[in-house]
Design an enzyme around this catalytic site. Structure first.
Site, PDB file in Angstrom:
ATOM      1  N   SER A 259       0.860  -1.187   0.000  1.00  0.00           N
ATOM      2  CA  SER A 259       0.000   0.000   0.000  1.00  0.00           C
ATOM      3  C   SER A 259       0.895   1.235   0.000  1.00  0.00           C
ATOM      4  O   SER A 259       2.088   1.150   0.293  1.00  0.00           O
ATOM      5  CB  SER A 259      -0.913   0.008   1.228  1.00  0.00           C
TER       6      SER A 259
ATOM      7  N   GLN B 141       1.002   3.425   2.113  1.00  0.00           N
ATOM      8  CA  GLN B 141       1.476   3.632   3.484  1.00  0.00           C
ATOM      9  C   GLN B 141       2.274   2.425   3.992  1.00  0.00           C
ATOM     10  O   GLN B 141       2.414   2.243   5.205  1.00  0.00           O
ATOM     11  CB  GLN B 141       0.283   3.857   4.428  1.00  0.00           C
ATOM     12  N   SER B 142       2.800   1.617   3.100  1.00  0.00           N
ATOM     13  CA  SER B 142       3.470   0.380   3.519  1.00  0.00           C
ATOM     14  C   SER B 142       4.665   0.622   4.446  1.00  0.00           C
ATOM     15  O   SER B 142       5.598   1.364   4.104  1.00  0.00           O
ATOM     16  CB  SER B 142       3.949  -0.367   2.265  1.00  0.00           C
ATOM     17  N   ASN B 143       4.639  -0.043   5.594  1.00  0.00           N
ATOM     18  CA  ASN B 143       5.790  -0.020   6.496  1.00  0.00           C
ATOM     19  C   ASN B 143       6.935  -0.840   5.912  1.00  0.00           C
ATOM     20  O   ASN B 143       8.102  -0.571   6.184  1.00  0.00           O
ATOM     21  CB  ASN B 143       5.412  -0.615   7.856  1.00  0.00           C
TER      22      ASN B 143
ATOM     23  N   VAL C 124       7.723  -1.132   2.665  1.00  0.00           N
ATOM     24  CA  VAL C 124       8.432  -0.339   1.651  1.00  0.00           C
ATOM     25  C   VAL C 124       9.380   0.652   2.331  1.00  0.00           C
ATOM     26  O   VAL C 124      10.515   0.852   1.883  1.00  0.00           O
ATOM     27  CB  VAL C 124       7.428   0.363   0.704  1.00  0.00           C
TER      28      VAL C 124
END
Ligand SMILES: *Cc1c(COP(=O)(O)O)cnc(C)c1O
Length: 323
Positions: free
Chosen positions: A67, A69-71, A73
């Site tokens: 997403s 907001q991916s942690n 990534v």
């Protein structure tokens, strides 16, 4: 297994005295919000093994998806910066399982990890919201184009949830110096739960996953990762029925805060001074609160595995007011 040190391990593990007396169980917390890689979180443990594999194959570039907001990534971006690799991510603001219907609403996507991913130099390709499978196809297309342009690409599935990533959590279980009746963790792409389950299978410690998405097929993902772990590290005969995944606290959809999750965040903040996040650990702690209330945890020694996610606050502050 080769490993590259990216985190500050072991993370602290301590008792929550006030919360324990409120809940009628002995509650401890494993502080993977403090793994130390670019604001912490559970993905650093997976990346220690994933990045070792990327370097071993001579990768110049790492491609993943998630997403906006991916942690994962974010932490991948930091690892790639340290190792001088090109990080590329296919993202959607709110990927979802089409079979379960569209999310009821879309929170604004800015701030939080969106800003951090850019700061860390991740090449982000943003696509319109759609199914998780479609997102994975976008990542594969990017990977193929990069290969055609001469890059050597290491592909990482969503959330770092390959058996190699999950091995980070097999090792994490080895940090425990106390024994617990059960461990409760947030579960989404599945390798946190799978790694802990593999490590603790055959011990008295049960692992309970609280789903962050109301998508029951997470169980299939967890089983697939477990099968990969068994293939690589030895059979344990773990069955799909051994997977304890609770869907009741997932809220309206993946990536959307829930009322119960927000209330759990406020309670943890005001009882123990610890911050949980609205997308994963807050929902998981809402599960702990309900399980304690229902008596399922009565008198037990319970470890809440804090998986991190703190930057999400700056994208979705809790809407609940509590005075
Ligand atoms: C990714 C993530 C999880 C879920 O872990 P999985 O291994 O994907 O199941 C939980 N909490 C946070 C903060 C995360 O970023």
């Amino acid at each position: 297994m080769e490993k590259i040190e990216l985190c500050c391990l072991p993370t602290p593990c301590h008792r929550l005295d006030r919360m324990s007396s409120e809940l009628g169980c002995e509650l401890w917390i494993k502080r993977d919000d403090l793994t130390g890689l670019v604001l912490g979180g559970n993905k650093g443990r997976k990346l220690e093994f994933l990045m070792a594999e990327a370097l071993a194959m001579g990768a110049t570039c790492v491609v993943t998806c998630g997403s906006s907001q991916s942690n994962f990534v974010r932490q991948l971006g930091a690892a790639c910066a340290m190792l001088n690799l090109h990080a590329v991510a296919a993202v959607m603001d709110l990927p979802y399982a089409v079979v379960h219907g569209e999310p009821p609403f879309r929170p604004q996507h800015s701030g939080g990890n969106v800003v951090l991913n850019q700061m860390l130099g991740v090449e982000v390709h943003r696509f319109a919201d759609d199914d998780w499978e479609v997102l994975a196809h976008h990542a594969e297309d990017l990977a193929q184009r990069l290969e055609e342009s001469g890059e050597r690409v290491y592909r990482i599935p969503i959330g770092g949830s390959s058996p190699v990533g999950a091995y980070g959590f097999v090792r994490a279980a080895g940090e425990l110096t106390e024994s617990f009746d059960c461990i409760v963790t947030a579960s989404s792409s599945g390798s946190t739960q799978a790694g802990l389950m593999y490590a603790l299978h055959g011990t008295p410690t049960k692992v309970i996953g609280i789903a962050s998405d109301p998508e029951p097929e997470i169980v299939d993902d967890i089983f697939l990762i477990l099968s990969g772990l068994e293939e690589a590290h030895g059979r344990k005969g773990i069955l799909p029925s051994d997977i304890d995944l609770r869907l009741e606290w997932a809220g309206p959809a993946y990536g959307i805060p829930s009322e119960q999750g927000d209330a759990a965040i406020m309670r943890m903040a005001r009882t123990e001074g610890i911050l949980l996040d609205p997308i994963y650990s807050g929902k998981a702690f809402a599960g702990v609160l309900s399980l304690a209330e229902s008596g399922e945890l009565a008198g037990k020694k319970v470890l809440f595995w804090h998986t991190g996610g703190t930057p999400a606050f700056f994208a979705y502050p809790p809407t609940i007011t509590w005075d």
